[in-house]
Enzyme design. Structure first.
Site, short mmCIF file in Angstrom:
data_model
loop_
_atom_site.label_atom_id
_atom_site.label_comp_id
_atom_site.label_asym_id
_atom_site.label_seq_id
_atom_site.Cartn_x
_atom_site.Cartn_y
_atom_site.Cartn_z
N THR A 194 -5.86 0.03 10.77
CA THR A 194 -6.13 1.47 10.77
C THR A 194 -7.22 1.82 11.79
O THR A 194 -7.54 2.99 11.97
CB THR A 194 -6.58 1.94 9.37
OG1 THR A 194 -7.76 1.21 9.00
CG2 THR A 194 -5.50 1.72 8.33
N GLY A 230 8.09 13.21 -8.53
CA GLY A 230 7.68 14.24 -7.57
C GLY A 230 6.17 14.17 -7.38
O GLY A 230 5.49 13.48 -8.13
N ASN A 254 -9.87 2.74 5.13
CA ASN A 254 -8.50 2.44 5.55
C ASN A 254 -7.53 3.05 4.53
O ASN A 254 -6.37 3.30 4.83
CB ASN A 254 -8.26 0.93 5.72
CG ASN A 254 -8.79 0.08 4.58
OD1 ASN A 254 -9.51 0.56 3.71
ND2 ASN A 254 -8.45 -1.19 4.58
N GLY A 307 0.82 -1.21 0.00
CA GLY A 307 0.00 0.00 0.00
C GLY A 307 0.85 1.25 0.00
O GLY A 307 2.10 1.17 0.06
N ASP A 308 0.20 2.40 -0.15
CA ASP A 308 0.89 3.70 -0.13
C ASP A 308 1.90 3.87 -1.27
O ASP A 308 2.88 4.58 -1.13
CB ASP A 308 1.62 3.92 1.21
CG ASP A 308 0.71 3.71 2.39
OD1 ASP A 308 -0.42 4.20 2.33
OD2 ASP A 308 1.12 3.06 3.37
N GLY A 348 -5.97 5.89 2.01
CA GLY A 348 -5.81 7.35 2.02
C GLY A 348 -5.04 7.71 0.78
O GLY A 348 -3.83 7.56 0.73
N HIS A 349 -5.74 8.12 -0.26
CA HIS A 349 -5.08 8.40 -1.53
C HIS A 349 -4.78 9.89 -1.64
O HIS A 349 -5.68 10.72 -1.66
CB HIS A 349 -5.96 7.89 -2.68
CG HIS A 349 -6.06 6.39 -2.70
ND1 HIS A 349 -6.88 5.69 -3.54
CD2 HIS A 349 -5.41 5.47 -1.96
CE1 HIS A 349 -6.73 4.39 -3.31
NE2 HIS A 349 -5.84 4.23 -2.36
N GLY A 375 1.38 5.32 -4.04
CA GLY A 375 1.16 6.57 -4.77
C GLY A 375 -0.01 6.44 -5.75
O GLY A 375 -0.03 7.09 -6.79
N LYS A 376 -0.98 5.61 -5.35
CA LYS A 376 -2.13 5.38 -6.25
C LYS A 376 -2.91 6.65 -6.51
O LYS A 376 -3.35 6.90 -7.63
CB LYS A 376 -3.07 4.32 -5.65
CG LYS A 376 -2.52 2.91 -5.77
CD LYS A 376 -3.44 1.90 -5.14
CE LYS A 376 -3.46 1.98 -3.64
NZ LYS A 376 -2.23 1.52 -2.97
N GLN A 403 -5.00 -0.18 -1.03
CA GLN A 403 -3.98 -1.01 -0.36
C GLN A 403 -3.03 -1.62 -1.41
O GLN A 403 -2.96 -1.12 -2.52
CB GLN A 403 -4.62 -2.11 0.50
CG GLN A 403 -5.31 -1.59 1.76
CD GLN A 403 -6.73 -1.11 1.50
OE1 GLN A 403 -7.50 -1.80 0.86
NE2 GLN A 403 -7.07 0.04 2.01
P1 IMP Z 1 -6.99 -2.68 8.17
O1 IMP Z 1 -7.18 -2.67 6.68
O2 IMP Z 1 -7.35 -1.36 8.81
O3 IMP Z 1 -7.66 -3.84 8.83
O4 IMP Z 1 -5.42 -2.86 8.46
C1 IMP Z 1 -4.72 -4.07 8.18
C2 IMP Z 1 -3.32 -3.80 7.70
O5 IMP Z 1 -3.36 -3.17 6.42
C3 IMP Z 1 -2.51 -2.85 8.60
O6 IMP Z 1 -1.15 -3.23 8.53
C4 IMP Z 1 -2.70 -1.49 7.93
O7 IMP Z 1 -1.65 -0.61 8.23
C5 IMP Z 1 -2.68 -1.92 6.47
N1 IMP Z 1 -3.40 -0.99 5.59
C6 IMP Z 1 -4.73 -0.88 5.44
N2 IMP Z 1 -5.03 0.05 4.51
C7 IMP Z 1 -3.86 0.54 4.08
C8 IMP Z 1 -3.52 1.52 3.08
O8 IMP Z 1 -4.37 2.12 2.41
N3 IMP Z 1 -2.19 1.73 2.91
C9 IMP Z 1 -1.24 1.04 3.61
N4 IMP Z 1 -1.52 0.13 4.52
C10 IMP Z 1 -2.82 -0.13 4.76
#
Ligand code: IMP
Length: 437
Positions: free
Chosen positions: A134, A420, A42, A16-17, A44-45, A19-20, A229
């Site tokens: 999250t 960037g 969960n 995840g994260d 955050g784009h 840069g989608k 994710q």
């Molecule tokens: P949950 O999705 O809140 O149940 O979290 C489960 C796992 O997925 C944890 O390690 C979170 O940090 C990770 N996670 C959930 N959503 C994201 C996301 O959008 N980006 C990065 N990690 C995520």
């Protein structure tokens, strides 16, 4: 122009994260429809447009483009309060203005206050063994979906029926919260009032999004599926149990959006030029030193949803190769190459060793994966800033070599290269919406 669906999925290839937000925003300019199909808030784009940062949690990142219809598919779990807050904020900026600019699936499950309470209480109880969720209630909401005790948007459109079902379910959930997790019981009256209020406001948006998408695809509209994710957080193929509760690869597009698998034409996989992870779980190339700190600082590696510092490390080709294979990725969108500027030498993880032996692939058992030792290849770094480069030719030779080696290791070309956060700091080397071949 060749015939066939004009559809593209954008998915994360790491944890995840990747840069989608930025890449989806960029591609949304050409999309008639942008669809979220799994996960919930969960995600955050993060998008930076004209220097202004916007973080989207539930509404597809296409919302910043007036021509795109935004769709939230049935595979998404929706916290109605969060959704309405996001809609209000976007509308205050003149976005999502027209009726029909946001459609929500009647099949999408609702995240209810007890899902959040259970998620957070369980994490507290796990202590050191926490998943690091999250805390948004994602896992418990998907559990109820599978257990057939969930409530969906369709239920919310029928106030009397919804009230009756929620009363029954809440009685059970309160028993569980109180007896098993030693938490306070939740108040039904306050909960139902707020939910029915949300239901009234959301009602005009709740439709059969699956049929809408089918009609759009058949009419030759361009459709962008926005993953949330990353592939290694996939509940089946990720680093279980340190995963999220949905499927995050391209396979999830079909179920989550309610379209046939063959209606997905092209898959863009997003990867950072290094690796990050939030929450617990194995991460073989993690750097617990000054270099890891430097990546965090230079890359602004703090969770867009929870603000938690992200764990940082070297690029791991074993991870991305697996994700490319599982999702049938056509091209990589490589992000944050600029963050590596000034680090010399650079390392790429090209294999794993477990108990002194070279192993193929990623171990299924988290304890084994935790014990894996990465095998690195070293490459020369570069020191010149690359944030203003507009073509690959303008990149220092060492940066070009890094990208070329990464392509070789993961087996697919880099089609989009980001140097960037801004929209203009992107090289479109091959356009995923070009369907001429
Ligand atoms: P949950 O999705 O809140 O149940 O979290 C489960 C796992 O997925 C944890 O390690 C979170 O940090 C990770 N996670 C959930 N959503 C994201 C996301 O959008 N980006 C990065 N990690 C995520």
């Amino acid at each position: 122009m060749s015939r066939g669906p004009k559809t593209v999925a954008v998915i994360g290839l790491q944890w995840g994260d990747e840069g989608k937000g930025k890449i989806v925003d960029l591609l949304s300019g050409r999309a008639d429809v942008v669809v979220r199909y799994q996960g919930g808030n969960n995600a955050g784009h993060t998008l930076v447009v004209d220097g202004r940062q916007t973080v989207m949690h539930l509404v597809p990142s296409g919302a910043l483009h007036a021509q795109a219809v935004c769709v939230i598919g049935g595979g998404v779990v929706i916290d109605p309060t969060v959704l309405l807050q996001e809609v209000d904020e976007l509308r205050a900026r003149g976005l999502l203005a027209g009726a029909g600019s946001l459609l929500v699936s009647q099949e999408a499950h609702i995240i209810l206050p007890y899902h959040k309470a259970i998620d957070q209480a369980r994490e507290r109880k796990r202590g050191k063994g926490m998943i690091g969720t999250t805390g948004r209630g994602i896992g418990p909401a998907y559990e109820d979906k599978s257990a057939r005790t969930g409530l969906r948007m369709a239920d919310l459109s029928r106030p009397e029926h919804f009230t009756k079902r929620l009363r029954e379910i809440l009685a059970d959930k309160n028993d569980y919260l109180h007896a098993m997790l030693a938490e306070e019981r939740l108040d039904f009256e306050a909960m139902i009032r707020e939910l029915l209020d949300c239901g009234r406001r959301l009602a005009p948006m709740i439709v059969d999004t699956s049929s809408f998408l089918d009609a759009a695809i058949r009419a030759g509209k361009t459709v962008l599926f926005e993953g949330a994710q990353g592939a290694l957080l996939d509940v089946d193929h990720g680093t279980y149990p340190f995963v999220t509760s949905s499927n995050t690869g391209s396979g999830a597009v079909a179920n989550g959006a309610g379209v046939a698998p063959r209606q997905l034409r092209r898959v863009v996989g997003i990867s950072k030029a290094y690796t990050t992870r939030v929450g617990s779980g194995p991460f073989p190339t993690e750097l617990n030193d000054a270099l890891g700190e430097r990546l965090r600082k230079e890359g602004g590696e703090y969770g867009a949803t929870t603000g938690r510092p992200r764990r940082c490390g070297w690029f791991d080709a074993m991870v991305v190769r697996k994700s490319v294979r599982l999702s049938g990725v056509d091209a990589i969108a490589l992000t944050k190459l600029d963050v590596l500027t000034g680090i010399d030498p650079l390392r790429l993880c090209v294999g794993y060793r477990l108990a002194g032996q070279a192993i193929e692939g990623i171990p299924a058992l988290a304890d084994d994966y935790e014990a894996v030792e990465p095998v690195y290849e070293e490459l020369a770094g570069w020191s010149e800033s690359i944030t203003a480069a507009t073509s690959v030719e303008q990149l220092p030779a060492a940066a070009r070599r890094y990208v070329a080696r990464l392509e070789e290791l993961v087996g697919v070309p880099v089609g989009i290269l980001s140097t960037g956060p801004g929209r203009d700091q992107t090289m479109m080397l091959s356009d995923p919406f070009d369907f001429s071949s």
